[in-house]
Write a protein that holds these residues in place. Structure first.
Motif, PDB file in Angstrom:
ATOM      1  N   ASP B 104       0.887  -1.190   0.031  1.00 56.62           N
ATOM      2  CA  ASP B 104       0.374   0.299   0.072  1.00 56.62           C
ATOM      3  C   ASP B 104       0.883   1.212   0.210  1.00 56.62           C
ATOM      4  OD1 ASP B 104      -1.692   2.119   0.923  1.00 56.62           O
ATOM      5  OD2 ASP B 104      -3.152   0.792   1.777  1.00 56.62           O
ATOM      6  N   ALA B 105       1.003   2.229  -1.390  1.00 62.30           N
ATOM      7  CA  ALA B 105       2.151   2.946  -1.566  1.00 62.30           C
ATOM      8  C   ALA B 105       1.994   4.156  -0.517  1.00 62.30           C
ATOM      9  CB  ALA B 105       2.268   3.437  -3.130  1.00 62.30           C
ATOM     10  N   PHE B 106       0.016   4.265  -0.577  1.00 65.05           N
ATOM     11  CA  PHE B 106       0.290   5.512   0.239  1.00 65.05           C
ATOM     12  C   PHE B 106       0.488   5.303   2.105  1.00 65.05           C
ATOM     13  CE2 PHE B 106      -2.853   8.159   2.522  1.00 65.05           C
ATOM     14  CZ  PHE B 106      -2.970   9.515   2.038  1.00 65.05           C
ATOM     15  N   VAL B 107      -0.378   4.074   2.990  1.00 65.81           N
ATOM     16  CA  VAL B 107      -0.072   4.506   4.090  1.00 65.81           C
ATOM     17  C   VAL B 107       1.685   3.995   3.972  1.00 65.81           C
ATOM     18  CG1 VAL B 107       0.141   2.268   5.636  1.00 65.81           C
ATOM     19  CG2 VAL B 107      -2.205   3.060   4.298  1.00 65.81           C
TER      20      VAL B 107
END
Lengths: 319, 360
Positions: B104-107
């Motif tokens: 999860d790139a955003f997390v």
């Protein structure tokens, strides 16, 4: 359970340890293949939620910090969530307009994200209707067909590695290895794959439909398909044969051992048929599909043991 | 000092940091201090225990001590750093972004931001309190000059656990019952427990099962874990329990044979002390703070080889004498950690700091 060898262990134990290491690597690789690929890990929804929290209209569950960062020493009710737009003579009109506009932009992002997610879900489900579907179809081991298939491959004098999917207990890999022919397996049922892996065979825990697209062009000396050909929908088989034709070297054999469709119809449970879209094909259909995919020299393998439940077919790459 | 206030992005009652913060608040009040929990995002299940951070400026006093519960990225960090009151950072660790980003790139980006926020808070912080020596080293590496270690008050209470004391009678289950507790997140590496279970069922115990308790942290990892279980043919052997109440977690400890911890990274690992509290043997990968927290009260495994992990679990469960020794060691380890008094020690540490400051 076999344990890791100490320096005093016998050669047999060391072979067992090597097999365990082989299986361990394959298990780790099987999970690594399930990680998101390309842009899949981009969490659009979280990014848009963050954007909305920071700049969008107030809503339940939103962060309070955008407000507080602007006016750290007040506890006034939030008139706006837009930073830097709350002071000066035009505050009330300017910030309200921009806030409203930003609300529309964020809503548009949400719709876009929902649409992208729907399309991604449709794409992800197209060829894999049920996780672990390989366990639902009764993919029999090659059994008495092993010697026949092995002899056919050996007669073709392959110059490159043979791939067997679904390789099951690895009997064909063992037979080919005994003939000095390099071979590897693909087996989607992880627990089944542990058997040949612990024997030291190279087996990928996956569906062959996921493995072949990743192989370089013209690198396989032969392809044996059993089990999987009974389990996947026709459009997947068409793609599979196209990939087979691409990855096999010139003149390489393809062998298909499939369940007789009439036998499948009478013995498979309705649940299995429904869930895995299982529809074994008739021999004439295979001949047609193989011809369309660029294979020639279509023929039958004749099992001398009298197994009428399965059909063995072979062909070679035309070019 | 008249008030010790706690700041945390949000408080969930069943969440480790949430439970810890609530107990610190109670300990501060018991010590005669005014104490409130200020949150950025109000949660329904704790709304009556918390106050919006928007209300703090109106309540602020120059003598306040502000305790920031640091476990994730938040605008709170920068905002607190700019205030003039005494600032304490209570550090619970930040999962390295490289373990999260592939899923999860955003997390993952958030984790990276948290690492930067931690470094930015260092010059302004009077004291940084880590919940393990492993985490204290993170603080030192981030530039904090005054540090201390006090374990978290985040575990289920001993009484809640002993109410469901494990039976000394042999289980009626056909196979060993493995348990995994914690968020279903990439750094927890639950897949390693699953592969070891596959090996165990093939070679040792065909009826062994695994219960996984914890809410998914990222949907991609959750999907992958579930498909992996299906691909290995373990659907009937692995139970995804999701989020569970404190009572349900306590029951799960009582009804299991071993806690399996396969995390790649742990800053403390509350489930380990909960398992020790109820006498549940622990087998864990040797990483992060696990060796410090577990001590001799379990089995540490140095490799991610599923055959080795399976062998260690089978070896422990098959050896009653060793199991008893581990349980005895757990009792000693719990005495050393003294979790029951951790919240009081935390507040005393802050009080003494203020006294020392007043005396200079």
């Amino acid at each position: 359970m076999p344990t890791s060898p100490s320096p005093d262990d016998s050669g047999a134990d060391q072979v067992a340890a090597a097999g365990q290491a082989n299986a361990s690597d394959a298990l780790h690789a099987a999970f690594a293949r399930l990680a998101p690929q390309g842009t899949d890990p981009w969490n659009f929804m979280a990014a848009f939620t963050h954007l909305a929290d920071r700049y969008g209209p107030d809503h339940p569950g939103a962060s309070a910090m955008a407000e507080l960062l602007t006016r750290p020493d007040t506890a006034a009710p939030r008139p706006s969530r837009l930073r830097g737009l709350r002071s000066g003579p035009t505050e009330s009109t300017g910030s309200a307009d921009i806030e409203e506009a930003m609300g529309h932009v964020i809503e548009a992002f949400r719709f876009l994200n929902a649409r992208v997610r729907t399309l991604e879900d449709q794409l992800a489900n197209r060829d894999t209707p049920v996780d672990g579907a390989a366990w639902l179809a009764p993919a029999a081991e090659l059994g008495e067909w092993t010697a026949l298939v092995s002899a056919h491959i050996e007669a073709a004098a392959p110059t490159h590695e043979i791939l067997h999917a679904d390789c099951g207990d690895g009997a064909l890999l063992t037979a080919l290895r005994a003939c000095g022919i390099p071979a590897a397996g693909v087996e989607p049922r992880g627990m089944v794959a542990l058997g040949p892996l612990e024997q030291g065979h190279r087996v990928t825990i996956a569906e062959v439909t996921e493995v072949l697209p990743g192989l370089p062009t013209r690198t396989l000396g032969g392809l044996v398909l059993s089990g999987v050909v009974d389990r996947v929908p026709v459009h997947v088989l068409v793609s599979l044969l196209a990939q087979a034709e691409r990855t096999l070297v010139s003149g390489a054999p393809i062998v298909i051992v499939t369940t007789d469709p009439e036998v499948a119809r009478s013995t498979w449970s309705p649940t299995t048929v429904d869930l895995v879209e299982a529809r074994p094909l008739h021999a004439s259909t295979w001949e047609s599909l193989l011809g369309h995919a660029g294979f020639v020299g279509f023929g039958y393998l004749h099992d001398s043991s009298g197994d009428t439940r399965r059909i063995g077919l072979h062909a070679t790459v035309a070019r | 000092m008249s008030a010790i206030h706690h700041f945390v992005p949000l408080v969930h009652r069943g969440d480790a940091v949430g439970r810890h913060t609530l107990r610190l608040r109670d300990a501060a009040r018991a010590g005669g201090f005014e104490s409130q929990i200020f949150v950025d995002i109000t949660q329904d299940d704790t709304a009556n225990e918390t106050t919006s951070i928007l209300d703090y400026p109106g309540l602020a006093h120059p003598d306040d001590v502000l305790v920031y519960q640091f476990a994730t990225a938040s605008y709170m960090a920068a905002w607190l750093t700019e205030r003039e009151a005494t600032l304490i950072v209570n550090y619970h660790n930040v999962t390295p972004s490289n373990l999260i980003t592939p899923w999860d790139a955003f997390v993952g980006l958030g984790q990276k931001t948290a690492e930067e926020e931690l470094r930015a808070m260092a010059p302004r912080t009077t004291l940084a309190i880590a919940d393990s020596t492993y985490n204290e080293q993170h603080l030192i590496d981030a530039g904090f000059r005054a540090t201390a270690v006090v374990p978290p008050s985040a575990a289920l209470s001993a009484s809640a656990l002993t109410d469901r004391a494990r039976s000394e009678q042999p289980s009626t289950a056909r196979g060993a019952r493995w348990l995994s507790v914690g968020r279903l997140a990439p750094n927890k590496a639950v897949e390693d427990a699953i592969t070891a279970l596959a090996v165990t069922r093939r070679h040792v115990d065909p009826d062994a099962t695994l219960v996984i308790i914890g809410r998914p942290a990222t949907s991609a990892y959750d999907r992958a874990i579930r498909r992996f279980v299906a691909d290995l043919g373990l659907r009937d052997a692995v139970t995804f329990a999701g989020y569970a109440s404190d009572e349900a977690v306590a029951t799960a400890y009582a009804e299991s044979d071993v806690l399996v911890v396969t995390s790649d990274h742990e800053g403390f690992c509350v489930p380990v002390v909960e398992a020790m509290n109820i006498g549940l043997p622990v087998v864990a990968f040797n990483q992060g703070a696990i060796p410090d927290v577990l001590g001799q009260a379990g089995v540490l495994v140095d490799t991610k080889d599923p055959y080795r992990l399976a062998a260690e679990i089978a070896g422990l469960l098959g050896d009653a004498v060793r199991c008893r020794a581990v349980q005895q060691a757990a009792t000693q380890q719990l005495e050393e950690l003294a979790l029951d008094t951790a919240a009081d020690r935390f507040i005393s540490l802050i009080s003494s700091l203020q006294v020392a400051g007043a005396g200079t």
